[in-house]
Design a protein around this motif. Structure first.
Motif, PDB file in Angstrom:
ATOM      1  N   ASP A  38       0.828  -1.206   0.000  1.00  0.00           N
ATOM      2  CA  ASP A  38       0.000   0.000   0.000  1.00  0.00           C
ATOM      3  C   ASP A  38       0.864   1.258   0.000  1.00  0.00           C
ATOM      4  N   ASP A  39       1.952   1.242   0.781  1.00  0.00           N
ATOM      5  CA  ASP A  39       2.863   2.392   0.822  1.00  0.00           C
ATOM      6  C   ASP A  39       3.443   2.674  -0.561  1.00  0.00           C
ATOM      7  N   VAL A  40       3.866   1.609  -1.233  1.00  0.00           N
ATOM      8  CA  VAL A  40       4.480   1.770  -2.554  1.00  0.00           C
ATOM      9  C   VAL A  40       3.464   2.324  -3.546  1.00  0.00           C
ATOM     10  N   THR A  41       2.258   1.801  -3.495  1.00  0.00           N
ATOM     11  CA  THR A  41       1.204   2.297  -4.382  1.00  0.00           C
ATOM     12  C   THR A  41       0.955   3.785  -4.157  1.00  0.00           C
ATOM     13  N   GLU A  42       0.936   4.187  -2.916  1.00  0.00           N
ATOM     14  CA  GLU A  42       0.682   5.598  -2.594  1.00  0.00           C
ATOM     15  C   GLU A  42       1.811   6.501  -3.092  1.00  0.00           C
ATOM     16  N   LYS A  43       3.056   6.030  -2.991  1.00  0.00           N
ATOM     17  CA  LYS A  43       4.203   6.860  -3.335  1.00  0.00           C
ATOM     18  C   LYS A  43       4.494   6.877  -4.840  1.00  0.00           C
ATOM     19  N   THR A  44       4.144   5.783  -5.537  1.00  0.00           N
ATOM     20  CA  THR A  44       4.523   5.682  -6.951  1.00  0.00           C
ATOM     21  C   THR A  44       3.331   5.674  -7.893  1.00  0.00           C
TER      22      THR A  44
END
Length: 291
Positions: A38-44
């Protein structure tokens, strides 16, 4: 939040070893950075389903996606260059490219994985293992198994199989452990002269340090390999084996841990009931005299 695991979407070819290495490294780097999917999706803004497919080697990441992931994971220098190279090479098939149009998809997938494997354990119940077949045996076998094939189709398959056998040459050849039922040695594929040459070739190959050949004699009775042939491929870069099964119903690749464990146990059992490599060589010599 727990990591997403979308359901499987049907039959697919297994990934190349390069693609699996890339997926494994990207997953490790994300976890080392302390980031959830989820963090990666939000950042990228990489879709979470896409990220899941990348991390499980179900798809090759586009270069811009890979660069975005490497940026947020803080990957630089040689490691970054190596992963970008892996992305570019993830679906390379080398010599196979010229044959792909004339060979079944699953067979080309086998060839691609086999070329990257460190070891192959091949059990055959009715045929001589493909990597140990002579050219005349290959041609006679294909004509018998595929009676409607054209001469061109037959020769393409002969050429592809001979190219596969190059894996047994070179400085770091494929390590092959071939186990075959005695029935494969007695079936007259191509006639007596073809089989005589084939048996001689097997005996010669058995003397090479990276090739082990064992025959399961008729006297062993029923054994776990009787339902059919298979190949277990093992890789140096990870500990994830692949099992290939060739059947009239279609070719299958097995990657589940439980399936891999079952076939590895089967290999151990087949080795135990087979003749020793030395006794196998003596049997090959005896059968050659009979021809």
């Amino acid at each position: 939040m727990s990591e997403k695991t979308p359901p499987s979407s049907g039959k697919r070819q297994p990934p190349t070893v390069r693609l699996r290495r890339l997926a494994s490294e990207l997953r490790r780097l994300r976890q080392a950075a302390g980031l959830s999917q989820d963090d990666v999706t939000e950042k990228t803004h990489v879709n979470i389903v896409t990220l899941y497919r990348i991390e499980t080697a179900k798809t090759k990441p586009q270069l811009r996606t890979l660069l975005a992931l490497l940026d947020i994971y803080g990957v630089t220098g040689d490691t970054r260059a190596d992963l970008i190279a892996l992305q570019k090479e993830a679906k390379q098939r080398g010599w196979l490219h010229s044959f792909e149009a004339s060979l079944p998809d699953q067979y080309t997938a086998l060839i691609g994985l086999e070329a990257e494997a460190e070891q192959a354990i091949n059990y055959e119940s009715l045929f001589i293992p493909g990597l140990l077949q002579t050219e005349d045996y290959i041609r006679a076998m294909i004509r018998g198994v595929r009676p409607t094939a054209t001469d061109e189709e037959i020769e393409n398959r002969v050429s592809a199989r001979l190219q596969r056998q190059a894996l047994l040459e070179g400085d770091t050849p494929l390590r092959l452990w071939a186990i075959l039922d005695q029935a494969a040695l007695l079936r007259q594929v191509g006639g007596a002269s073809v089989m005589r040459a084939q048996l001689k070739h097997l005996a010669q190959q058995a003397r090479r340090p990276h090739i082990t050949i064992q025959v399961i004699p008729f006297s062993a009775g029923a054994h776990p390999g009787m339902p059919g042939s298979f190949i277990v491929l093992k890789f140096a870069e990870d500990n994830f084996d692949v099992v290939y099964i060739d059947s009239m119903a279609g070719d299958l690749f097995l990657e589940k841990e439980s399936d891999i464990e079952m076939y590895n146990h089967m290999c151990q059992h087949l080795r135990a009931v087979a003749l020793s490599p030395a006794d196998t060589t003596a049997l090959l010599a005896s059968l050659r005299e009979d021809h």
